[in-house]
Design an enzyme around this catalytic site. Structure first.
Site, short mmCIF file in Angstrom:
data_model
loop_
_atom_site.label_atom_id
_atom_site.label_comp_id
_atom_site.label_asym_id
_atom_site.label_seq_id
_atom_site.Cartn_x
_atom_site.Cartn_y
_atom_site.Cartn_z
N THR A 271 22.97 162.85 -21.02
CA THR A 271 23.41 161.82 -20.09
C THR A 271 24.83 162.15 -19.65
OG1 THR A 271 24.48 160.33 -21.69
CG2 THR A 271 22.08 160.18 -21.47
N CYS A 272 25.42 161.28 -18.83
CA CYS A 272 26.78 161.54 -18.37
C CYS A 272 27.79 161.49 -19.51
CB CYS A 272 27.18 160.55 -17.27
SG CYS A 272 27.10 158.82 -17.77
N GLY B 277 18.80 156.63 -9.21
CA GLY B 277 18.37 156.52 -10.60
C GLY B 277 18.63 155.13 -11.16
N GLY C 78 22.44 158.42 -4.76
CA GLY C 78 21.53 158.57 -5.89
C GLY C 78 20.59 157.38 -5.94
#
Length: 420
Positions: free
Chosen positions: A49-50, A189, A187
């Protein structure tokens, strides 16, 4: 096999390193296959993940260090850089870590809900890749159950605290009121979807979602009365955005310094607020050098995070206690399975010995050997076969004066404890 949890996160590594070793969704399948080939991992899950990249795996003890080496080689990073900024949890500590991560207790935003979905997706990817067996199936299903209980039975998720929420809070702090602000989301998501919902709740009326696939962008924008763009249309529309929040899986920046500079010129240098939630980054770091552009990354959200943590601290204490209990329950289950496996092996071995000797006796009878002699020989050989291993163990315990083992063996064999 040894269960390990190895990785880096927002507490141990900078955003520069995190983006270097982030796995794109398209790379996960190949990465899992290569991980197994390179380290001999029996089971594995990669969570990227980020804020973290973590590898959960079942490997031989001698191969534990090879996980870091493989990760460095896969991404072309100096292994020393990873070693100096990583953590390794083994066995019980690994189970504890996995559960805390899924519950949001190890997140930048304490209790943030997205991580559970991300861990579930990582598990599904691994399962579809054929690298999940019974141990990880049980571990992760138990982990998901624990995370659900923590969220339902504590106040850890009572307030909307997440990277998405922090972005909106920061925008609100800067613009005071968001109802007149024009927002561009890049984005489509889960994070952007959550950002969009928070923005709508704050009264944003002008909302545009840009994405590579318009259908997904429409699914987020239309219920909120927003519009959509393709990524290719961003350059011609960036000038209209007061707030830009981006979170994609792109491996290269989508918004460069030159693009923002041109947009600011068309806006007559009216300020633009940008939040880059992506790792690797969607917005070039040099954008922050522009006078009228205010760029924030996930690392810059820490101050907002700290303000939002206070209401969740008590809930986190209870949640951690629940995790501790569930780790213990899982360990008890593992031990019971180990006992079952031992009993199964012992029974199978005894049955095999019996079958071999009975078949031999039957053949002897068929050859005309006297039945009484065959039965006596069968009884003797079966007895000797079954008592061979216990006899060796008893002799070893006695010769080493190991009273505890001797007592356990006597109890197991149904013998009376005697001093002589």
């Amino acid at each position: 096999m040894t269960l390990i949890a190895f990785g880096i996160n927002h507490k141990t590594a900078s955003i520069e390193l995190r983006e270097k070793i982030a796995f794109s969704p398209d790379a996960i399948v190949d990465a899992l296959a290569m991980l197994g080939q390179r380290t001999g991992a029996k089971e594995s899950v990669i969570v990227s993940t980020c804020n973290r990249t973590e590898i959960y795996a079942q490997v031989e003890q001698s191969q534990v260090d090879s996980i870091a080496t493989w990760l460095a080689e896969f991404h072309g990073v100096d292994s020393r850089e990873i070693q100096n900024n990583s953590y390794l949890h083994i066995q019980q500590q690994a189970i504890h870590h996995i559960m805390r991560v899924a519950c949001g207790l190890d997140s930048l935003m304490l209790g943030e809900p997205q991580i559970l979905g991300q861990v579930k997706q990582a598990f599904t990817d691994a399962k579809n890749s054929g690298v999940i067996q019974s141990d990880f199936e049980r571990l992760f299903q138990h982990t998901f159950s624990v995370a659900k209980r923590v969220r339902n039975e504590t106040e850890i998720g009572a307030n909307a605290v997440s990277v998405a929420y922090a972005s909106v809070q920061l925008a609100k702090h800067i613009f005071s009121s968001l109802d007149k602000s024009r927002v561009l989301l890049i984005g489509a998501g889960d994070t952007i979807e959550l950002v969009a919902k928070h923005l709508s709740e704050q009264g944003v009326k002008s909302l545009t979602v840009a994405n590579r696939t318009l259908a997904r962008a429409q699914a987020i924008a239309e219920p909120l009365g927003g519009s959509v763009l393709t990524l290719a249309q961003i350059p011609s529309h960036l000038k209209d955005a007061d707030i830009v929040i981006s979170s994609t899986a792109s491996q290269l920046p989508i918004i460069g310094k030159g693009l923002v500079q041109s947009a600011l010129k068309e806006r007559k240098h009216k300020p633009m607020f940008l939040v880059d939630l992506a790792v690797p980054r969607d917005v070039e770091a040099e954008v922050a050098e522009l006078d009228d552009a205010y760029l924030y990354t996930v690392d810059d959200l820490q101050q907002i995070v700290e303000k939002n943590l206070a209401s969740r601290q008590d809930a986190a204490v209870l949640a951690n206690e629940m995790v501790e209990q569930q780790v213990e329950l899982f360990l008890q289950w593992q031990q019971s399975q180990s006992s079952i496996d031992v009993l199964k092996s012992f029974r199978e071995q005894s049955e095999s010995q019996k079958d071999m000797l009975v078949n031999r006796a039957v053949n002897q009878l068929a050859d005309g050997k006297h039945a009484e002699q065959v039965l006596i020989e069968l009884a003797n050989k079966l007895t000797n076969s079954l008592i061979h291993a216990p006899t060796k163990a008893l002799k070893k315990a006695a010769s080493e004066q190991d009273a505890q083992s001797l007592s356990i063996l006597k109890d197991a064999l149904g013998l009376k404890n005697q001093d002589n």
